[in-house]
Design a protein around this motif. Structure first.
Motif, PDB file in Angstrom:
ATOM      1  N   PHE A 152     159.604-101.128 -39.385  1.00  0.00           N
ATOM      2  CA  PHE A 152     159.718-100.419 -39.806  1.00  0.00           C
ATOM      3  C   PHE A 152     159.763 -99.225 -39.551  1.00  0.00           C
ATOM      4  O   PHE A 152     161.208 -98.580 -40.024  1.00  0.00           O
ATOM      5  CB  PHE A 152     160.109-100.718 -41.391  1.00  0.00           C
ATOM      6  N   ALA A 153     158.615 -98.355 -39.040  1.00  0.00           N
ATOM      7  CA  ALA A 153     158.659 -97.251 -39.489  1.00  0.00           C
ATOM      8  C   ALA A 153     159.315 -96.299 -38.178  1.00  0.00           C
ATOM      9  O   ALA A 153     159.493 -95.025 -37.694  1.00  0.00           O
ATOM     10  CB  ALA A 153     157.006 -96.898 -39.186  1.00  0.00           C
ATOM     11  N   SER A 154     159.510 -97.207 -36.981  1.00  0.00           N
ATOM     12  CA  SER A 154     159.853 -96.807 -35.644  1.00  0.00           C
ATOM     13  C   SER A 154     161.446 -96.409 -36.166  1.00  0.00           C
ATOM     14  O   SER A 154     161.979 -96.052 -35.755  1.00  0.00           O
ATOM     15  CB  SER A 154     159.579 -98.004 -34.956  1.00  0.00           C
ATOM     16  N   ILE A 155     162.252 -97.808 -37.098  1.00  0.00           N
ATOM     17  CA  ILE A 155     163.934 -97.697 -37.465  1.00  0.00           C
ATOM     18  C   ILE A 155     163.573 -95.920 -37.654  1.00  0.00           C
ATOM     19  O   ILE A 155     165.195 -95.797 -37.584  1.00  0.00           O
ATOM     20  CB  ILE A 155     163.911 -98.687 -37.974  1.00  0.00           C
ATOM     21  N   PHE A 156     163.264 -96.368 -38.400  1.00  0.00           N
ATOM     22  CA  PHE A 156     162.902 -94.932 -39.475  1.00  0.00           C
ATOM     23  C   PHE A 156     163.396 -94.047 -38.566  1.00  0.00           C
ATOM     24  O   PHE A 156     163.765 -92.484 -38.951  1.00  0.00           O
ATOM     25  CB  PHE A 156     162.275 -94.710 -40.975  1.00  0.00           C
ATOM     26  N   ILE A 157     162.322 -93.427 -37.998  1.00  0.00           N
ATOM     27  CA  ILE A 157     162.074 -92.957 -37.110  1.00  0.00           C
ATOM     28  C   ILE A 157     162.992 -92.625 -36.000  1.00  0.00           C
ATOM     29  O   ILE A 157     163.798 -91.385 -35.864  1.00  0.00           O
ATOM     30  CB  ILE A 157     160.649 -92.492 -36.703  1.00  0.00           C
ATOM     31  N   SER A 158     163.868 -93.164 -35.759  1.00  0.00           N
ATOM     32  CA  SER A 158     164.616 -93.444 -34.310  1.00  0.00           C
ATOM     33  C   SER A 158     166.072 -92.686 -35.327  1.00  0.00           C
ATOM     34  O   SER A 158     166.974 -92.277 -35.065  1.00  0.00           O
ATOM     35  CB  SER A 158     164.957 -95.168 -34.154  1.00  0.00           C
ATOM     36  N   MET A 159     166.469 -93.183 -36.545  1.00  0.00           N
ATOM     37  CA  MET A 159     167.696 -92.538 -37.772  1.00  0.00           C
ATOM     38  C   MET A 159     167.083 -91.206 -37.376  1.00  0.00           C
ATOM     39  O   MET A 159     168.261 -90.489 -37.398  1.00  0.00           O
ATOM     40  CB  MET A 159     167.436 -93.594 -38.725  1.00  0.00           C
ATOM     41  N   LEU A 160     166.151 -90.213 -37.987  1.00  0.00           N
ATOM     42  CA  LEU A 160     165.783 -89.021 -38.096  1.00  0.00           C
ATOM     43  C   LEU A 160     166.015 -88.794 -36.555  1.00  0.00           C
ATOM     44  O   LEU A 160     166.530 -87.700 -36.203  1.00  0.00           O
ATOM     45  CB  LEU A 160     164.071 -88.962 -38.084  1.00  0.00           C
ATOM     46  N   ALA A 161     165.391 -89.158 -35.815  1.00  0.00           N
ATOM     47  CA  ALA A 161     166.228 -88.965 -33.403  1.00  0.00           C
ATOM     48  C   ALA A 161     167.454 -88.892 -33.766  1.00  0.00           C
ATOM     49  O   ALA A 161     167.670 -88.266 -32.795  1.00  0.00           O
ATOM     50  CB  ALA A 161     164.661 -89.958 -32.990  1.00  0.00           C
ATOM     51  N   TRP A 162     168.317 -90.379 -34.616  1.00  0.00           N
ATOM     52  CA  TRP A 162     169.360 -89.635 -33.497  1.00  0.00           C
ATOM     53  C   TRP A 162     170.646 -88.567 -34.495  1.00  0.00           C
ATOM     54  O   TRP A 162     171.401 -88.083 -33.988  1.00  0.00           O
ATOM     55  CB  TRP A 162     169.438 -91.776 -34.534  1.00  0.00           C
ATOM     56  N   TYR A 163     169.702 -89.085 -36.023  1.00  0.00           N
ATOM     57  CA  TYR A 163     170.006 -87.255 -36.876  1.00  0.00           C
ATOM     58  C   TYR A 163     169.828 -85.834 -35.977  1.00  0.00           C
ATOM     59  O   TYR A 163     171.283 -85.590 -35.741  1.00  0.00           O
ATOM     60  CB  TYR A 163     169.761 -88.035 -37.868  1.00  0.00           C
ATOM     61  N   ASN A 164     168.573 -86.089 -35.277  1.00  0.00           N
ATOM     62  CA  ASN A 164     168.734 -84.685 -35.052  1.00  0.00           C
ATOM     63  C   ASN A 164     169.279 -84.417 -33.860  1.00  0.00           C
ATOM     64  O   ASN A 164     169.780 -83.168 -32.908  1.00  0.00           O
ATOM     65  CB  ASN A 164     167.035 -84.413 -34.695  1.00  0.00           C
ATOM     66  N   PHE A 165     169.710 -85.373 -32.921  1.00  0.00           N
ATOM     67  CA  PHE A 165     170.346 -85.475 -31.715  1.00  0.00           C
ATOM     68  C   PHE A 165     171.603 -84.943 -32.408  1.00  0.00           C
ATOM     69  O   PHE A 165     172.031 -84.230 -30.662  1.00  0.00           O
ATOM     70  CB  PHE A 165     170.166 -86.743 -30.848  1.00  0.00           C
ATOM     71  N   ASN A 166     171.651 -85.653 -32.691  1.00  0.00           N
ATOM     72  CA  ASN A 166     173.656 -84.972 -33.113  1.00  0.00           C
ATOM     73  C   ASN A 166     173.104 -83.620 -33.319  1.00  0.00           C
ATOM     74  O   ASN A 166     174.468 -82.937 -32.607  1.00  0.00           O
ATOM     75  CB  ASN A 166     174.699 -86.079 -34.190  1.00  0.00           C
ATOM     76  N   TYR A 167     172.689 -83.444 -34.221  1.00  0.00           N
ATOM     77  CA  TYR A 167     172.688 -81.418 -34.531  1.00  0.00           C
ATOM     78  C   TYR A 167     172.254 -80.694 -33.527  1.00  0.00           C
ATOM     79  O   TYR A 167     172.881 -79.749 -33.248  1.00  0.00           O
ATOM     80  CB  TYR A 167     171.211 -81.506 -35.473  1.00  0.00           C
ATOM     81  N   LYS A 168     171.273 -81.558 -32.344  1.00  0.00           N
ATOM     82  CA  LYS A 168     170.989 -81.143 -30.723  1.00  0.00           C
ATOM     83  C   LYS A 168     172.334 -80.502 -30.115  1.00  0.00           C
ATOM     84  O   LYS A 168     172.810 -79.340 -29.451  1.00  0.00           O
ATOM     85  CB  LYS A 168     169.969 -81.262 -29.888  1.00  0.00           C
ATOM     86  N   THR A 169     173.227 -81.616 -30.032  1.00  0.00           N
ATOM     87  CA  THR A 169     174.339 -81.882 -29.434  1.00  0.00           C
ATOM     88  C   THR A 169     175.562 -79.916 -30.021  1.00  0.00           C
ATOM     89  O   THR A 169     176.297 -80.051 -28.968  1.00  0.00           O
ATOM     90  CB  THR A 169     174.825 -83.304 -28.907  1.00  0.00           C
ATOM     91  N   LYS A 170     175.888 -80.869 -30.881  1.00  0.00           N
ATOM     92  CA  LYS A 170     176.527 -79.659 -32.026  1.00  0.00           C
ATOM     93  C   LYS A 170     175.591 -78.259 -31.682  1.00  0.00           C
ATOM     94  O   LYS A 170     176.792 -77.225 -31.138  1.00  0.00           O
ATOM     95  CB  LYS A 170     176.471 -80.201 -33.225  1.00  0.00           C
ATOM     96  N   LEU A 171     174.260 -78.073 -31.879  1.00  0.00           N
ATOM     97  CA  LEU A 171     173.998 -76.492 -31.063  1.00  0.00           C
ATOM     98  C   LEU A 171     174.031 -76.024 -29.647  1.00  0.00           C
ATOM     99  O   LEU A 171     174.808 -74.842 -29.232  1.00  0.00           O
ATOM    100  CB  LEU A 171     172.486 -76.778 -32.021  1.00  0.00           C
ATOM    101  N   ILE A 172     174.045 -76.881 -29.003  1.00  0.00           N
ATOM    102  CA  ILE A 172     174.956 -76.429 -27.894  1.00  0.00           C
ATOM    103  C   ILE A 172     175.881 -76.304 -27.565  1.00  0.00           C
ATOM    104  O   ILE A 172     176.951 -75.487 -27.246  1.00  0.00           O
ATOM    105  CB  ILE A 172     174.418 -77.762 -26.672  1.00  0.00           C
ATOM    106  N   ALA A 173     177.042 -77.321 -28.183  1.00  0.00           N
ATOM    107  CA  ALA A 173     177.992 -76.830 -28.280  1.00  0.00           C
ATOM    108  C   ALA A 173     178.522 -75.326 -28.711  1.00  0.00           C
ATOM    109  O   ALA A 173     179.608 -74.062 -28.830  1.00  0.00           O
ATOM    110  CB  ALA A 173     178.696 -77.745 -29.360  1.00  0.00           C
ATOM    111  N   ALA A 174     177.927 -75.190 -29.912  1.00  0.00           N
ATOM    112  CA  ALA A 174     177.905 -73.840 -30.997  1.00  0.00           C
ATOM    113  C   ALA A 174     177.358 -72.935 -29.757  1.00  0.00           C
ATOM    114  O   ALA A 174     177.775 -71.678 -30.001  1.00  0.00           O
ATOM    115  CB  ALA A 174     177.311 -73.531 -32.115  1.00  0.00           C
ATOM    116  N   GLN A 175     176.400 -72.787 -29.181  1.00  0.00           N
ATOM    117  CA  GLN A 175     176.324 -71.643 -28.310  1.00  0.00           C
ATOM    118  C   GLN A 175     176.706 -71.943 -26.818  1.00  0.00           C
ATOM    119  O   GLN A 175     177.402 -70.406 -26.722  1.00  0.00           O
ATOM    120  CB  GLN A 175     174.483 -72.283 -27.661  1.00  0.00           C
ATOM    121  N   GLN A 176     177.114 -72.307 -26.943  1.00  0.00           N
ATOM    122  CA  GLN A 176     178.247 -72.538 -25.313  1.00  0.00           C
ATOM    123  C   GLN A 176     179.630 -71.393 -26.176  1.00  0.00           C
ATOM    124  O   GLN A 176     180.426 -70.707 -25.435  1.00  0.00           O
ATOM    125  CB  GLN A 176     178.613 -73.845 -24.238  1.00  0.00           C
ATOM    126  N   ALA A 177     180.298 -71.944 -27.289  1.00  0.00           N
ATOM    127  CA  ALA A 177     181.476 -71.256 -27.491  1.00  0.00           C
ATOM    128  C   ALA A 177     181.265 -69.896 -27.910  1.00  0.00           C
ATOM    129  O   ALA A 177     181.600 -69.093 -27.073  1.00  0.00           O
ATOM    130  CB  ALA A 177     181.604 -72.307 -28.671  1.00  0.00           C
TER     131      ALA A 177
END
Length: 407
Positions: A152-177
């Motif tokens: 259960f704890a791992s699933i919760f942290i996986s969701m946080l990791a997924w959420y942060n990953f999507n922000y990371k990819t958006k941050l990369i896009a913003a930096q390139q722009a």
């Protein structure tokens, strides 16, 4: 979301970040080997040594080899390493490290598809272990309840990791722009980056709070303890006159004051009676362990958390631990959290004591002003004692009168 192609400069930075991660892993593995040898856990020390050798090879290859190959080899090594824990008859706290894998995967991979593959395979592995344990196959000694909670704890942290990953990819896009030749997009990219940084900081604070709660749950305390300590610390720091930046950083770092308890055996951590001298010596090590876990970070939040973890059991008169510091040689952050931590610990029932009354707690701080506690901070605490009680009741699910029963 489609993966963002990394330009040459960002590839270089990505490679540097991966090398730093490998170096950090090697430091933790080396500390773990030393610790396991001290506690005569030779089988686990051997597993850590094997992982250290493999990661050393990867670090040597990381400067030239294609990034995707290093990433794949690194995650596969850590995947096998973590799951080997189940077959080594370890203490429950060893399995907590399994929850780090989703965050590692989110840091290392560069595409959503690959991250999803790793997260799903990791949860499938935990599910398989749960089935094996439930059916009592292969002689695994862990309870289904423990593995289920870990899943259960791992699933919760996986969701946080997924959420942060999507922000990371958006941050990369913003930096390139931001670095592109299109001037009209500069203002938009700058605004996006600012918002993303705020979201990432909020996520970091949330992860720190959750990690602090996990540590408290191991010692059978409510996870609200770390939240209350944070709130008391922020209020006391404001009364003392720290600047807003330090106050906010202290509030966010305080939940990790006892993170070193992850390395303390359950039998000691949850002992209902008094410790023997040997047991207390082991328990006192959680201050140094917490400091060593966090001190290598370059993040201001974790740097302050390291100082707090080390200093919050020091006494003003030098009779505390781990370094017997005196007076203002103890960091102001450690002195503040010391008061907050003791106030909350005395207010609620623990495995080794009942809750104290508010009057008895007040008398304790009066008696230890200038000995255990910074006299200026302690006097501020006593002057505003009613406000601290209000904070305690606001952030507690227990009725206020329950925490006021006499010891």
């Amino acid at each position: 979301m489609k993966p963002m192609p990394l330009n040459e400069s960002m590839q270089f930075e990505w490679r540097r970040a991966l090398i730093k991660l490998l170096q950090l892993n090697l430091v933790f593995l080396l500390l773990a080997i030393i610790g396991n040898l001290l506690f005569d856990r030779l089988l686990l020390a051997a597993v850590h040594t094997l992982a250290l050798v493999i990661l050393t090879v990867l670090l040597w290859a990381a400067r030239e080899t294609e990034l995707s190959r290093i990433e794949h080899a690194y995650l596969l090594t850590m995947f096998i390493y973590f799951f080997s824990f189940f077959w080594l008859k370890l203490e429950a706290f060893d399995l907590i490290w399994l929850t780090l894998f989703p965050a590692m995967a989110a840091f290392v991979v560069q595409t959503n598809k690959r991250l999803l593959q790793w997260l799903v395979s990791f949860q499938a592995g935990l599910l398989a272990v749960l089935v094996i344990v439930s059916q009592q196959w292969l002689g695994l000694a862990y309870s289904p309840f423990l593995v289920g909670n870990l899943m259960f704890a791992s699933i919760f942290i996986s969701m946080l990791a997924w959420y942060n990953f999507n922000y990371k990819t958006k941050l990369i896009a913003a930096q390139q722009a931001f670095n592109s030749h299109l001037e009209l997009r500069v203002a938009e990219a700058t605004q996006t980056i600012a918002q993303l940084n705020q979201d990432l900081e909020a996520s970091q604070r949330d992860v720190v709070l959750r990690l602090g709660e996990i540590c408290e749950v191991r010692s059978k305390e409510t996870g609200q303890h770390v939240q209350r300590v944070s709130e008391y610390s922020r209020f006391l720091a404001g009364l003392y006159g720290l600047d807003a930046t330090d106050i906010n950083l202290l509030h966010d770092a305080a939940p990790l004051h006892d993170v070193g308890k992850v390395a303390i055996p359950d039998a000691i951590l949850n002992k209902p009676g008094r410790y023997t001298d040997a047991e207390f010596a082991i328990m006192r090590e959680h201050a140094n362990i917490g400091y060593n876990l966090l001190k290598t970070s370059n993040q201001p939040l974790l740097k302050m958390a390291a100082i707090i973890a080390r200093d919050h059991h020091e006494w003003w008169n030098g009779q505390g631990y781990p370094n017997q510091l005196t007076g203002e040689n103890i960091s102001i952050y450690g002195r503040i959290v010391a008061i907050a931590d003791v106030f909350d610990a005395l207010s609620f029932e623990r495995v080794y004591k009942p809750a104290w009354s508010d009057e008895k707690i007040y008398s304790y701080f009066e008696q230890h002003l200038g000995t255990q506690f910074d006299p200026t901070l302690c006097q501020l605490f006593l002057d505003y004692y009613a406000e601290f009680i209000k904070l305690r009741n606001k952030f507690s699910q227990e009725p206020a009168q329950k925490s006021k029963k006499a010891a």
